[in-house]
Design a protein around this motif. Structure first.
Motif, mmCIF file in Angstrom:
data_model
loop_
_atom_site.group_PDB
_atom_site.id
_atom_site.type_symbol
_atom_site.label_atom_id
_atom_site.label_comp_id
_atom_site.label_asym_id
_atom_site.label_seq_id
_atom_site.Cartn_x
_atom_site.Cartn_y
_atom_site.Cartn_z
ATOM 1 N N LYS A 162 0.833 -1.204 0.000
ATOM 2 C CA LYS A 162 0.000 0.000 0.000
ATOM 3 C C LYS A 162 0.868 1.255 0.000
ATOM 4 C CE LYS A 162 -3.775 2.242 2.528
ATOM 5 N NZ LYS A 162 -4.797 2.206 1.468
ATOM 6 N N ILE A 164 1.009 4.249 -2.758
ATOM 7 C CA ILE A 164 0.851 5.652 -2.370
ATOM 8 C C ILE A 164 2.059 6.469 -2.816
ATOM 9 C CG2 ILE A 164 0.725 7.217 -0.387
ATOM 10 C CD1 ILE A 164 -0.885 5.050 1.058
ATOM 11 N N ARG A 208 -5.078 2.263 -6.231
ATOM 12 C CA ARG A 208 -5.717 2.055 -4.931
ATOM 13 C C ARG A 208 -5.594 0.585 -4.549
ATOM 14 N NH1 ARG A 208 -12.105 2.445 -4.781
ATOM 15 N NH2 ARG A 208 -11.796 0.498 -5.950
ATOM 16 N N GLU A 250 -5.797 13.229 0.292
ATOM 17 C CA GLU A 250 -6.212 11.827 0.436
ATOM 18 C C GLU A 250 -5.011 10.902 0.545
ATOM 19 O OE1 GLU A 250 -8.491 8.405 -2.239
ATOM 20 O OE2 GLU A 250 -8.612 10.513 -2.798
ATOM 21 N N GLU A 251 -3.980 11.163 -0.265
ATOM 22 C CA GLU A 251 -2.818 10.279 -0.270
ATOM 23 C C GLU A 251 -2.059 10.339 1.052
ATOM 24 O OE1 GLU A 251 -2.228 8.066 -2.601
ATOM 25 O OE2 GLU A 251 -3.980 8.819 -3.679
ATOM 26 N N THR A 295 -3.291 11.171 3.959
ATOM 27 C CA THR A 295 -4.123 10.524 4.972
ATOM 28 C C THR A 295 -3.978 9.010 4.898
ATOM 29 O OG1 THR A 295 -5.733 12.337 4.861
ATOM 30 C CG2 THR A 295 -6.475 10.272 5.846
ATOM 31 N N GLU A 296 -4.017 8.468 3.673
ATOM 32 C CA GLU A 296 -3.831 7.034 3.499
ATOM 33 C C GLU A 296 -2.426 6.603 3.901
ATOM 34 O OE1 GLU A 296 -6.008 4.633 2.597
ATOM 35 O OE2 GLU A 296 -7.558 6.161 2.767
ATOM 36 N N ILE A 333 -2.462 6.151 7.615
ATOM 37 C CA ILE A 333 -3.154 4.900 7.956
ATOM 38 C C ILE A 333 -2.264 3.696 7.669
ATOM 39 C CG2 ILE A 333 -5.109 3.419 7.341
ATOM 40 C CD1 ILE A 333 -6.684 5.986 6.761
ATOM 41 N N ALA A 334 -1.583 3.721 6.522
ATOM 42 C CA ALA A 334 -0.707 2.598 6.169
ATOM 43 C C ALA A 334 0.470 2.495 7.128
ATOM 44 C CB ALA A 334 -0.214 2.756 4.730
#
Length: 298
Positions: free
Chosen positions: A18, A22, A38, A264-265, A267-268, A271-272
């Protein structure tokens, strides 16, 4: 051995992939026509400790008891949402407002083609419309025959083209050195100015920029250089004029930029990162428990 060790390893591998996706998205935030990726996860096998039972008049039902064995990557999707338009006022910079793709070919015919949303085209030394890699931007006439687009001279009248423009349907409007205005056309061997006010005008010979619409854009394969290759899962490849395949409209002097959203990237990415750390903590905790078990013998 504790199953949580292997579950943690599978989770770390997934979040590592992931982060790779990203990172590629962020690196291409300003790439013309780029479509972001994604990662979607799904669980692995589940060990059933006890099965479920059906309720009856004597006893209620019991739910199954299962222990999961980790996660894996289900898909790495390519998201084909539109990118932001950027005005350049360069006549050969093109963008498509719709589902269609431009069609380019290294050979100049429709036997070896690639699709792209990157419309940063230029004219080469012979007046042919090419992309940044030198691939020919294909044009098409009414019978579906594809050929390179050459905006240089009227090869029938022997007059040079002094200016040109590309309209929303992909037709090339040209002006020759005598001031005559018409559509760039192709008769099977030569490029010429097709003037609707002259005798012998044939609209079917007018050359327009070739486009393609596929049923499943996510089935296209990225091959680098902002190009896509049609695969079997992309569905029907509807090749032709944009007004015939309902692919949208072509805008001149505009480029479609990347559809990557940095908010968005990042934020992801957080999370990752936290998911990777949490799975690493699962492994260290399992290791501590195994150490206690080994120390029981002392």
């Amino acid at each position: 051995m504790l199953k949580s060790l292997y579950s943690g390893v599978s989770g770390m591998k997934g979040f590592q992939t992931k982060l790779d996706v990203i990172g590629n998205n962020v690196a291409n935030v300003n790439t013309v026509g780029f479509k972001k990726g994604r990662v979607v996860f799904q669980d692995l096998l589940n060990q059933t400790l006890s099965g479920g039972t059906t309720a009856n008049n004597q006893r209620g039902g019991i739910n199954p008891q299962q222990v999961g064995l980790g996660s894996k990557i289900a898909t790495i999707d390519t998201i084909h949402t539109p990118g932001s338009p950027m005005t350049t006022n360069v006549g050969t910079d093109l963008a498509i407002d719709g589902d269609a793709f431009f069609v380019v070919s290294p050979d100049g015919d429709d036997t070896n083609t690639f699709l792209t949303k990157a419309g940063n085209f230029t004219l080469d030394g012979q007046g042919r419309l090419v992309d940044s890699n030198g691939n020919f931007v294909l044009g098409v006439v009414a019978n579906g025959v594809a050929m390179p687009i050459k905006i240089a001279t009227d090869e029938v009248a022997g007059k040079k083209f002094t200016s040109y423009s590309i309209d929303s349907d992909g037709y090339i409007n040209v002006v020759d050195e005598d001031g005559k205005i018409g559509k760039l056309a192709y008769d099977g061997s030569k490029y010429f100015l097709n003037n609707p006010n002259q005798a012998g005008y044939d609209e079917t010979k007018n050359l327009s920029i070739a486009t393609s619409v596929v049923q499943n854009p996510a089935g296209l394969k990225k091959v680098g250089n902002s190009l896509f290759e049609v695969t079997g899962n992309a569905g029907t490849n509807d090749f032709g004029r944009i007004k015939d395949n309902a692919g949208g409209e072509i805008y001149s002097g505009v480029l479609e930029m990347s559809n990557v959203d940095l908010t968005e990237e990042f934020t992801e990415m957080i999370i990752a990162q936290r998911g990777f750390q949490a799975n690493a903590r699962t492994i260290t905790t399992s290791d501590s428990i195994l150490e206690e078990i080994v120390n029981l013998k002392r």
